[in-house]
Design a protein around this motif. Sequence first.
Motif: not given
Length: 205
Positions: A11, A13, A19, A131, A133, A136, A150, A165
């Motif tokens: 990700m 961030v 995000a 991506g 979210l 994930c 990250l 996130i």
Amino acid sequence: MAGMSRLMVDMIVTLDGYASGEGWPGWWGLEGPEYLAWLQQEAEKRYTILLGANTYRLMSGMSEQGAGGGEGFSEDESASLTALAAVPKVVFSSSLTAPLRWPNSELVAGDAVEAVRQMKQTHPGPLSTLGSLSLCRSLVAAGLVDRFRLVVFPLITGRTGSERIYDGYPDVALEMVDSRTFDGRLQLLEYVPRVIDHPPLSGGR
């Protein structure tokens, strides 16, 4: 476990955990040559990318625009987006229909967690999210994630930030296994995640 494919949640961030942000360009306008070169190196590692329907719609459209020389993308951004067409992708969705237009995209309509659990047993190469979210979040909660990576952008988007996130995540302990700074401002952080049932008790309770 030996023989299993490794799964990485990957990700970008802001410092305050968003995000994306309303009115901000891609990568919040802070991508630099070191970061873009690293993205290219990562693309050569032959990950199979896992994503949900919303991310598929967004990224496939951006990839088509990049390939067509669409306005709003730098040369490096267009190259990165176009290269995604050649990457094998698995899309988890009950709303999309096959065949998918984006090249090298396989549609899975069933339960994503169970499908990924099976993929980790049988897939020959590494897996990574893009991506997505909610996908994930589900994979982390199920304990299927081997690496949690990250790239932190030095911004606080308290007013304009969108897509928080970590909302809905379980508690997760993180063991750092790698870190790096790109272009003097972006921070890569890579962890081994471990879902925990509760915080450690203290004071003899």
